[in-house]
Design a protein around this motif. Structure first.
Motif, PDB file in Angstrom:
ATOM      1  N   HIS A  63       0.843  -1.210   0.000  1.00 17.71           N
ATOM      2  CA  HIS A  63       0.000   0.000   0.000  1.00 17.71           C
ATOM      3  C   HIS A  63       0.868   1.246   0.000  1.00 17.71           C
ATOM      4  O   HIS A  63       1.611   1.490   0.942  1.00 17.71           O
ATOM      5  CB  HIS A  63      -0.910   0.007   1.222  1.00 17.71           C
ATOM      6  N   GLY A  64       0.749   2.019  -1.061  1.00 14.58           N
ATOM      7  CA  GLY A  64       1.507   3.261  -1.136  1.00 14.58           C
ATOM      8  C   GLY A  64       2.953   3.002  -1.482  1.00 14.58           C
ATOM      9  O   GLY A  64       3.391   1.859  -1.556  1.00 14.58           O
ATOM     10  N   LEU A  69       1.741   3.460   3.348  1.00 14.34           N
ATOM     11  CA  LEU A  69       0.357   3.655   3.791  1.00 14.34           C
ATOM     12  C   LEU A  69      -0.204   2.441   4.517  1.00 14.34           C
ATOM     13  O   LEU A  69      -1.370   2.430   4.884  1.00 14.34           O
ATOM     14  CB  LEU A  69      -0.528   4.004   2.590  1.00 14.34           C
ATOM     15  N   GLN A  70       0.663   1.430   4.716  1.00 14.61           N
ATOM     16  CA  GLN A  70       0.183   0.216   5.368  1.00 14.61           C
ATOM     17  C   GLN A  70      -0.387   0.505   6.756  1.00 14.61           C
ATOM     18  O   GLN A  70      -1.468   0.040   7.113  1.00 14.61           O
ATOM     19  CB  GLN A  70       1.344  -0.779   5.479  1.00 14.61           C
TER      20      GLN A  70
END
Lengths: 432, 272
Positions: A63-64, A69-70
């Protein structure tokens, strides 16, 4: 509270808060909270990524960019989860406990200096890069930490369940024990800096950062800060194998997220205190007077502060990725019989040295023969110290005649055991 | 700011009128709440609020020390004992001393009279602030240290010796002589190895059975020979007689050709 009176009546505080308005304080407070919350999101990602690298796996990377963004996704998941309350819980205290934890963890950064006074471009207005400071700022940090324990204690008690209670009892004993060692290690900084105000302590480290002359105190602080924040190898209050997850067992959703948040903010807190008291605070890692002190002015010091802060956070992660959890009794013995006596002894030695220097006027050159003499005596004593004789296994026990046919089968003798002489063979048989 | 007439800022007045009523409520709560832990929480609230008021009145050292020492250490020990002993469980209302209530009432009235007298006779001179009332600056840590370790060093040391004596006394009173040699991890491991022939298992006991149809604590696991392992069920359940046999038709692992066909028979035996 009257900030003007506090600032005016505060001898031994380096930062100048006399120009501070209430709006500046509010803006700084909001910025600190925003900084802490984003840092926690980053810290979770940082920890997972670094531990993953140490274990030769990629870590969060989906993510990201770089998986940054995790932790945001994890936080969202926590918020949307079902919020459960145990039937036997004491509802009010059960709700209050995580709030106390988070609230107390947010208090500490109020006295941490991010830098010297910040100039604002196109104005002649400057303001210290910290929310407030007063003559006993470091004691205030300890006070906030000791209040934060209430969150853990009450959380475990209010859950009305066995494992959380055991976890919270462990945690209380742990935090109280390690706070003593931590306080004693901070005393040596107070003695050297002659102040308990954070800005004054930073400005006393112009010549040398305190972690070099006060290395024993720094080591004690680093150990006790890990114990204080319940992190591996000292994470006994939430030891998964023994206590499910300790005081957090019965918490879910947002309330669990608060405890989680408090834990990571506490890591940032103790790291920031380590940086401020031992690692020169916002000072650049260059000798004093380098480039005319240009690296220690303006907005640049905030960068040094953050670099050092994350270096200490890296130590946290590194320790977690390396060491195993201690057994509880070993951990308490270590705290009370090793850390606290060593810290006390160090404070006494430092006080005597300071007294000799400041009151008796002994110079550093005169100290050198004393130190060499002490070292020689120590080495000599260690050299000639009689070695402890290892008792042979089974020496203290009563020798029982060995039953060579235990349970009807012929059994070879164990080490140290001796078979009864064989009636037929007429010789003795020894175990190896 | 002239000595003799200190103007109290609006912020301080606001703080006082927010905190003081809450403190009074918490103090009343200390008297009237049912559970001991709630009473302790009320006391903690009063202590912390008092610390805030100290700090507002230019005594940050006193305020912070109040939190560190009383709230962080003393009250925490109280709470510890309350949690562990579980005072809430049964509050005994029987009088152990005869006439206890009347003596208590009398002493209470006496204390109230003394306090009322002191408060009634107190004079309230105009506020002068710390710089006016305390020219030596005794509230700041350096001056406080000079007073404590200079003028009153003998009293300080005497109190220190007294406290250490009390702590050592507590240790002596709770000390027990060690009758048996201390058990260490190594000695426990040795003892278990030695007890191996008596049926002690070195490894953790097998966990209760996990079957397709039953995933319960009270169903025993099956050993590799297809036998049920009774130790896999919690001792408490076994003593209570709440153990259930493995469900009918559980997969039985047969370990050799000689045993083929006997597994299911054993299982049915277990069910019956």
């Amino acid at each position: 509270m009257n900030p003007v009176i506090l600032a005016a009546a505060a001898p031994g505080v380096a930062a100048d808060f006399s120009q501070e308005t209430i709006w500046a304080s509010i803006v700084k407070a909001v910025l600190i909270v925003v900084f802490l919350l984003t840092s926690v999101l980053f810290a979770i990602w940082f920890e997972r990524k670094v531990v993953a690298r140490m274990q030769v796996r990629p870590g969060p990377n989906w993510h990201g960019p770089f998986g940054l963004l995790q932790s945001l996704a994890d936080a969202m998941k926590l918020l949307l989860k079902e919020d459960m309350t145990v039937t036997r819980a004491d509802r009010f205290v059960y709700l209050l406990a995580p709030m106390i934890s988070v609230f107390c963890s947010l208090l500490v950064f109020a006295v941490i200096p991010f830098g010297p006074s910040l100039p604002f471009p196109w104005t002649d207005w400057t303001t210290p890069a910290q929310l407030t400071d007063f003559p006993v700022a470091v004691l205030y940090v300890l006070a906030a930490a000791s209040l934060g324990v209430y969150g853990i204690v009450l959380g475990g008690w209010a859950s009305g369940s066995t494992y959380p209670l055991l976890g919270s009892v462990r945690s209380t004993a742990q935090v109280i024990s390690y706070e003593l060692a931590m306080g004693l290690s901070l005393v040596s900084v107070f003695i050297m800096a002659g102040s308990m105000s954070t800005s004054q302590i930073v400005s006393s480290q112009t010549q040398i950062w305190w972690f070099i002359p006060l290395a024993p105190a720094f080591v004690i602080y680093v150990i006790s800060m890990i114990g204080e924040t319940n992190r591996l190898p000292f994470d006994l209050p939430e030891a998964e194998g023994e206590l499910v997850s300790g005081y957090m067992t019965e918490y879910s959703s947002m309330k669990f997220a608060w405890f989680f948040l408090a834990e990571y903010i506490n890591m940032l807190n103790v790291s920031a205190v380590a940086v401020t008291l031992f690692l020169g605070g916002w000072r650049a890692p260059v000798p004093d007077g380098f480039l005319g002190g240009a690296l220690n002015e303006g907005w640049l010091p905030i960068l040094w502060f953050l670099v050092k802060l994350w270096a200490v956070m890296f130590v946290f992660v590194w320790v977690r990725g390396t060491l195993l959890r201690l057994r509880y009794d070993q951990f308490m013995v270590f705290g009370w019989k090793v850390l606290i006596p060593v810290a006390l002894g160090w404070v006494v030695v430092l006080s005597v040295v300071q007294w000799l220097q400041r009151v008796q006027g002994v110079t550093y050159q005169q100290f050198i023969p004393v130190i060499i003499g002490a070292a020689v005596v120590f080495i000599a004593v260690m050299w000639f110290w009689p070695e402890k004789k290892e008792a042979p296994p089974g020496a203290g026990q009563e020798k029982e005649p060995v039953d060579a046919f235990a349970g009807g089968f012929p059994v070879p003798p164990l080490p140290g055991e001796k078979l009864p002489p064989s009636k037929r063979f007429g010789k003795e048989v020894h175990g190896e | 700011m002239t000595p003799g007439a200190l103007e109290i800022s609006g912020g301080e007045t606001f703080l006082f009128w927010v905190i003081a009523p809450l403190m009074v409520l918490a103090a009343l709560g200390l008297l009237f709440v049912k559970r001991a832990v709630h009473a302790a929480m009320c006391l903690v609230f009063v202590m912390v609020s008092m610390a805030i008021l100290y700090i507002a009145q230019e005594a940050p050292f006193l305020g912070v020390v109040q939190v560190v020492v009383y709230t962080g250490a003393v009250m925490m020990l109280f709470l510890f004992v309350l949690m562990l002993v579980g005072v809430d469980a049964s509050d005994s209302l029987t009088e152990t001393i005869r006439g206890q209530r009347w003596i208590g009432l009398l002493i209470g009235i006496g204390l109230a009279a003394v306090l009322g007298g002191v408060v009634g006779r107190a004079a309230f001179p105009p506020a002068v602030g710390l710089s006016g009332g305390d020219p030596d600056g005794v509230a700041n840590p350096q001056a406080l240290a000079r007073v404590l370790f200079g003028d009153y060093v003998l009293a300080m040391e005497a109190v220190g010796v007294l406290l250490v004596t009390a702590a050592v006394g507590a240790l002596v009173l709770t000390h027990r002589r060690r009758l048996a040699p201390k058990q260490t991890q190594a000695s426990v491991a040795d003892a278990r190895i030695k007890a191996l022939p008596d049926g002690v298992v070195l490894t953790p006991l097998p966990s209760p059975g996990v079957y397709a149809r039953s995933n319960a604590m009270d169903t025993p696991a099956l050993g590799p020979d297809g036998e049920q392992v009774p130790q896999s069920v919690s001792r408490v359940l076994r003593i209570r007689g709440q153990e259930r046999p493995a469900p009918h038709g559980a997969v039985v692992v047969s370990t050799g050709s000689t045993r083929e066909g006997t597994g299911s028979a054993r299982d049915e035996e277990g069910d019956a």
